[in-house]
Design an enzyme around this catalytic site. Structure first.
Site, mmCIF file in Angstrom:
data_model
loop_
_atom_site.group_PDB
_atom_site.id
_atom_site.type_symbol
_atom_site.label_atom_id
_atom_site.label_comp_id
_atom_site.label_asym_id
_atom_site.label_seq_id
_atom_site.Cartn_x
_atom_site.Cartn_y
_atom_site.Cartn_z
ATOM 1 N N LYS A 169 0.839 -1.191 0.000
ATOM 2 C CA LYS A 169 0.000 0.000 0.000
ATOM 3 C C LYS A 169 0.880 1.249 0.000
ATOM 4 O O LYS A 169 1.904 1.314 0.685
ATOM 5 C CB LYS A 169 -0.903 0.013 1.233
ATOM 6 C CG LYS A 169 -1.979 -1.063 1.223
ATOM 7 C CD LYS A 169 -3.073 -0.756 0.218
ATOM 8 C CE LYS A 169 -4.242 -1.725 0.335
ATOM 9 N NZ LYS A 169 -5.319 -1.394 -0.616
ATOM 10 N N GLU A 327 -6.304 -11.726 -4.768
ATOM 11 C CA GLU A 327 -5.700 -11.359 -3.479
ATOM 12 C C GLU A 327 -6.685 -11.719 -2.353
ATOM 13 O O GLU A 327 -6.889 -10.944 -1.421
ATOM 14 C CB GLU A 327 -5.335 -9.875 -3.450
ATOM 15 C CG GLU A 327 -6.501 -8.955 -3.740
ATOM 16 C CD GLU A 327 -6.121 -7.477 -3.758
ATOM 17 O OE1 GLU A 327 -4.971 -7.159 -4.108
ATOM 18 O OE2 GLU A 327 -6.982 -6.649 -3.415
#
EC number: 5.5.1.1
Length: 373
Positions: A169, A327
């Site tokens: 992220k 994911e």
């Protein structure tokens, strides 16, 4: 045949702790709230769905609290007395009563599929046309720890053969610092595992034009949603600029969104979340548009618990259009197991649960433990 008419709908909010804090561009969380939706038929069969957003309303405007209110006050009256096999009629009726609120609708859609499949004694994927594979690739989201710790974590996971692809992220730090950190990790893992990034739509155009090429030069293999979701022209510009795939997430929540991304050439890959699309039915529409346009789809996550994750695994295993891996790691991030038998992860794959419905059974003692008072 078992009576399929719906006699009750119950909702429960859980707060399930995580194994470590999970950081997004604008927030972080140490526990994931889940809304459990239970649909019970006159035949005594209960199907479950899960309302979940990644850490609160920052992403799509919904939270477990708003979802619970919408389901109980507005959606339940549409459901009672209807058959769980009437999904194609029920969901448009819900649309007429509730605009948007796709995460809440997804919970209901999945609960209906689970109850119907259990009533028939078949897996949910049978209702979607049948599974053509029994597992899918699964990427792991790395944390926000210093780069050296992240590299060690990733190498350990590669060594144990649990994951061979990783997401980082971005968007919470200064872009220069953030980029240097990611490049350090990507270069350390080069030749051992793939690294992709997700900015959660937090960079403006100039920032993205400056730093996305540096990330690609540093070994990042995929760029996910660097700029705001509605700015498709900027995403298209970036897609033309770099030689690696650009993935749209915040930009695609509806079939029409997918059509616009295709028209503008804004992305090579769509992050398909059964949650943000409003359930399994709407997800199929998004994938159909992507396939027609030659756009790949990735089975993405909202950090679902085991119910939501199982639903997405059934979808991915029944849908050839999910052709860019997944994911679907949500349950691995939870420190507490909510199922009687956990979903299986091994060799970089997550495996399709076997059995009727979603193929998973809740541990009701664990559900009770983590139910919000």
């Amino acid at each position: 045949m078992t009576d399929l008419s719906i006699v009750s709908v119950e909702t429960t909010i859980l707060d399930v702790p995580l194994v470590r804090p999970h950081k997004f561009a604008t927030t972080s969380m140490t526990a994931q709230p889940l809304l459990l939706v239970a649909v019970t038929t006159a035949g005594g069969v209960t199907g479950y769905g899960e309302g979940v957003v990644p850490g609160g309303p920052w992403w799509g405007g919904e939270s477990v609290e708003t979802m619970q209110a919408i389901v109980e006050r507005y959606i339940v009256p549409v459901l009672l007395g209807r058959g769980v096999d009437e999904i194609t009629g029920i969901m448009p009726d819900i649309e007429r009563v509730v605009a948007n609120a796709r995460f809440a609708k997804a919970a209901v859609d999945v609960a209906l599929h689970d109850a119907w499949a259990r009533s028939l004694g078949v897996p949910v994927h049978t209702l979607l046309g049948g599974a053509f594979r029994k597992s899918v690739d699964v990427t792991w989201a790395l944390g926000a720890a210093p780069a050296e710790e992240i590299i060690e974590e990733a190498l350990d996971l590669v060594e144990s053969k649990r994951h061979f692809s990783f997401k980082l992220k971005m968007g919470a730090l200064d872009p220069a610092v953030d980029t240097a950190r990611v490049v350090q990790i990507a270069q350390a893992l080069q030749g051992k595992a793939g690294v992709r990034i997700d900015v959660n739509a937090r960079w403006d155009r100039l920032t993205a034009l400056k730093y996305v090429p540096r990330l690609v030069e540093g070994g990042v293999e995929l760029i996910e949603q660097p700029t705001p979701g509605e700015q498709l022209e900027v995403l298209a510009e970036l897609n033309r600029l770099v030689p690696v795939p650009v993935m749209a997430d915040e930009s695609v929540q509806t079939p029409h969104d997918a059509l616009e991304v295709a028209r503008r050439g804004a992305a090579d890959v769509i992050a398909l979340k059964t949650t943000k699309c409003g359930g399994l039915q709407k997800s199929r529409e998004v994938v159909a548009i992507a396939k027609a346009a030659g756009i790949a789809c990735h089975g993405a996550t909202s950090i679902e618990g085991p119910i939501g994750t199982a639903a997405s695994i059934h979808f991915a295993c029944a849908e050839p259009g999910i052709d860019f891996g997944t994911e679907l790691f949500g349950p691995l991030l939870f420190s507490e197991e909510l199922l009687q038998e956990p979903i299986r992860y091994a060799d970089g794959q997550v495996f399709l649960p076997e059995g009727p419905g979603l193929g998973v059974e809740l541990n009701m003692d664990a559900v009770k433990t983590w139910t919000r008072n």
